[in-house]
Structures are given as C-alpha cells and as structure tokens.
Motif scaffolding. Structure first.
Motif, short mmCIF file in Angstrom:
data_model
loop_
_atom_site.label_atom_id
_atom_site.label_comp_id
_atom_site.label_asym_id
_atom_site.label_seq_id
_atom_site.Cartn_x
_atom_site.Cartn_y
_atom_site.Cartn_z
N ASN A 134 2.21 -1.62 -46.43
CA ASN A 134 0.30 -1.87 -46.63
C ASN A 134 0.02 -3.38 -45.12
N LYS A 135 0.52 -4.50 -45.84
CA LYS A 135 0.58 -5.44 -45.45
C LYS A 135 1.03 -5.34 -43.64
N ASN A 136 2.04 -5.06 -43.70
CA ASN A 136 2.90 -4.92 -42.61
C ASN A 136 2.32 -4.00 -41.26
N LYS A 137 0.86 -2.79 -41.55
CA LYS A 137 0.79 -1.90 -41.17
C LYS A 137 0.98 -1.14 -40.74
N LYS A 138 2.10 -0.47 -41.81
CA LYS A 138 3.06 0.78 -41.49
C LYS A 138 2.50 1.95 -42.07
N LYS A 139 1.52 2.43 -41.64
CA LYS A 139 0.71 3.53 -42.58
C LYS A 139 1.57 4.66 -41.93
N VAL A 140 2.49 5.19 -41.46
CA VAL A 140 3.84 6.46 -41.24
C VAL A 140 4.43 6.37 -42.56
N TYR A 141 4.51 5.17 -42.89
CA TYR A 141 5.40 5.48 -44.33
C TYR A 141 4.82 5.24 -46.10
N ILE A 142 3.13 5.76 -46.00
CA ILE A 142 2.94 5.45 -46.94
C ILE A 142 3.07 6.64 -47.68
N SER A 143 2.28 7.84 -46.72
CA SER A 143 2.58 8.87 -47.82
C SER A 143 4.20 9.87 -48.88
N PRO A 144 5.41 9.57 -47.87
CA PRO A 144 6.46 10.01 -48.39
C PRO A 144 7.02 8.81 -49.57
N LEU A 145 6.16 7.17 -49.79
CA LEU A 145 6.28 7.24 -51.08
C LEU A 145 5.87 6.71 -52.22
#
Length: 103
Positions: A31-42
């Motif tokens: 969330n801090k580094n704006k890498k939204k593609v990793y949110i759903s797997p996490l």
C-alpha cells in the motif's frame, strides 16, 4: 514423543501464523509503495490461512478437517500466484535495466 509434538505444532500452527503476519506486513508495504497488483494475492493468503486455522482449532472434527483443507488450498494457490507475480515483475525490472544500460 515430545519432539514430534513440537515439530507438528510448529509446522501446522506457528508456521501459518508467521506467514499470515508476514503477508499482513507486506500489505502495508504494498500500500505504501503503490504496488496494487500484489494486494489480492496477499488478501487471499490471509483468508486461506485464517480459514485453515478456524477449521483446525475452532471447528475440529471431520468438518473442521474439510474446512482446513479448503483453507490450505486457497492459501497455497494464492502463494503460488504471488510468487509468479514477483518473478514476472523482477524479470521486467531486469530487462528494463539491461535495456537502459545498453542505450
């Protein structure tokens, strides 16, 4: 017999909890580094581990075994997807760096 019990408790209880805490910390980093593609797997990793632990510790019995298997499958597939996303992202960065160095 105590060594076997310690090994199984570490493997089936503390290891999933550690993975869950690591993925919660990773959610804040993403969330801090704006890498939204990793949110759903996490999120799915956490959902799978929580489902696994609920089936293992709260429901128990035959039904709990089924719930924990479903949670383990969800968590495992999500971890595989997350690792594949990380590999693809690392390859993209490596290729762009290599292209930048050639130019």
């Amino acid at each position: 017999m105590g060594g076997v019990a310690l090994f199984t408790s570490v493997l089936f209880i503390y290891f999933p909890i550690a993975i869950s805490l690591l993925s919660i910390w990773s959610l804040f980093w993403v969330n801090k580094n704006k890498k939204k593609v990793y949110i759903s797997p996490l999120v799915f990793v956490n959902l799978g581990i929580i489902t696994y632990l609920v089936g293992l510790k709260i429901i128990r019995g035959f039904a709990g075994m089924g719930v924990s298997i479903v949670g383990a499958i969800i968590g495992g597939i999500s971890l595989i997807i997350l690792v594949l996303l990380l590999i693809v992202d690392a390859n993209k960065k490596r290729k762009s760096l290599k292209k930048h160095l050639i130019d």
